[in-house]
Scaffold this motif. Sequence first.
Motif, short mmCIF file in Angstrom:
data_model
loop_
_atom_site.label_atom_id
_atom_site.label_comp_id
_atom_site.label_asym_id
_atom_site.label_seq_id
_atom_site.Cartn_x
_atom_site.Cartn_y
_atom_site.Cartn_z
N MET A 48 17.78 29.57 -32.96
CA MET A 48 18.34 30.74 -32.34
C MET A 48 17.40 31.21 -31.23
SD MET A 48 18.87 34.60 -33.86
CE MET A 48 19.57 34.04 -35.35
N LYS A 49 18.00 31.63 -30.12
CA LYS A 49 17.22 32.16 -29.00
C LYS A 49 17.65 33.59 -28.71
CE LYS A 49 16.57 27.76 -26.64
NZ LYS A 49 16.76 27.02 -25.40
N LYS A 50 16.67 34.43 -28.37
CA LYS A 50 16.95 35.81 -27.99
C LYS A 50 16.06 36.19 -26.82
CE LYS A 50 18.84 38.08 -31.96
NZ LYS A 50 18.90 39.39 -32.56
N THR A 51 16.52 37.16 -26.03
CA THR A 51 15.76 37.66 -24.90
C THR A 51 15.46 39.13 -25.12
OG1 THR A 51 16.84 36.08 -23.42
CG2 THR A 51 15.75 37.96 -22.39
N TYR A 52 14.21 39.53 -24.85
CA TYR A 52 13.77 40.90 -25.04
C TYR A 52 13.12 41.41 -23.76
CZ TYR A 52 14.18 39.61 -29.96
OH TYR A 52 14.64 39.17 -31.16
N LYS A 53 13.27 42.69 -23.48
CA LYS A 53 12.56 43.31 -22.37
C LYS A 53 11.14 43.59 -22.82
CE LYS A 53 16.37 45.61 -20.05
NZ LYS A 53 16.87 46.89 -19.54
N VAL A 54 10.20 43.50 -21.88
CA VAL A 54 8.80 43.81 -22.17
C VAL A 54 8.26 44.76 -21.12
CG1 VAL A 54 8.34 41.63 -23.34
CG2 VAL A 54 7.90 41.82 -20.90
N ALA B 174 8.22 30.46 -26.78
CA ALA B 174 8.44 31.72 -26.07
C ALA B 174 8.02 31.55 -24.62
CB ALA B 174 7.62 32.83 -26.72
N THR B 175 8.80 32.17 -23.73
CA THR B 175 8.50 32.15 -22.30
C THR B 175 8.61 33.57 -21.78
OG1 THR B 175 9.47 29.95 -22.14
CG2 THR B 175 9.10 31.12 -20.08
N VAL C 111 12.66 34.11 -26.51
CA VAL C 111 12.03 33.62 -27.74
C VAL C 111 13.00 32.71 -28.48
CG1 VAL C 111 10.94 34.28 -29.92
CG2 VAL C 111 10.71 35.77 -27.92
N GLU C 112 12.50 31.54 -28.85
CA GLU C 112 13.26 30.62 -29.69
C GLU C 112 12.65 30.65 -31.08
OE1 GLU C 112 14.65 25.94 -29.97
OE2 GLU C 112 13.50 26.61 -28.23
N PRO D 148 14.74 37.12 -37.23
CA PRO D 148 14.19 37.42 -35.90
C PRO D 148 13.56 38.80 -35.80
CG PRO D 148 16.36 36.43 -35.69
CD PRO D 148 16.14 36.70 -37.14
N GLU D 149 14.13 39.78 -36.46
CA GLU D 149 13.59 41.15 -36.41
C GLU D 149 12.18 41.20 -37.00
OE1 GLU D 149 13.64 45.13 -35.38
OE2 GLU D 149 15.21 43.69 -34.96
N ALA D 150 12.00 40.58 -38.15
CA ALA D 150 10.68 40.57 -38.80
C ALA D 150 9.67 39.78 -37.98
CB ALA D 150 10.80 39.97 -40.21
N VAL D 151 10.11 38.66 -37.43
CA VAL D 151 9.22 37.84 -36.60
C VAL D 151 8.77 38.61 -35.37
CG1 VAL D 151 9.08 35.75 -35.18
CG2 VAL D 151 10.14 35.64 -37.44
N MET D 152 9.69 39.33 -34.73
CA MET D 152 9.34 40.08 -33.52
C MET D 152 8.45 41.29 -33.83
SD MET D 152 10.24 38.30 -31.07
CE MET D 152 9.77 39.42 -29.77
N GLN D 153 8.58 41.86 -35.01
CA GLN D 153 7.65 42.93 -35.41
C GLN D 153 6.24 42.36 -35.51
OE1 GLN D 153 8.09 46.13 -35.63
NE2 GLN D 153 10.31 46.22 -35.48
N ALA D 154 6.11 41.18 -36.09
CA ALA D 154 4.80 40.53 -36.19
C ALA D 154 4.29 40.15 -34.81
CB ALA D 154 4.92 39.28 -37.08
#
Length: 72
Positions: A1-7, A31-32, A42-43, A50-56
């Motif tokens: 699964m791939k997702k895009t997040y603003k930073v 991740a790019t 992020v792949e 994904p939520e838990a991974v992104m918190q980490a």
Amino acid sequence: MKKTYKVEVDCAACAEKMQDAIRATEGVKDATLSFMTLKVKVEFEEGVDPEAVMQAARKNCKKIEDDMEIIL
């Protein structure tokens, strides 16, 4: 699964360090981060939350650049 997040990050060098920190997070396959667009793609590995991974990942990035942010 791939997702895009603003930073939110202040400089290109910090963005590169953030990208490395996200890649090193357990559950991230790749991740790019683009400083120009202020987005990270992020792949995730198969079967992770994904939520838990992104918190980490956010925690890992905060160790490098305290004033950065990943908008989840």
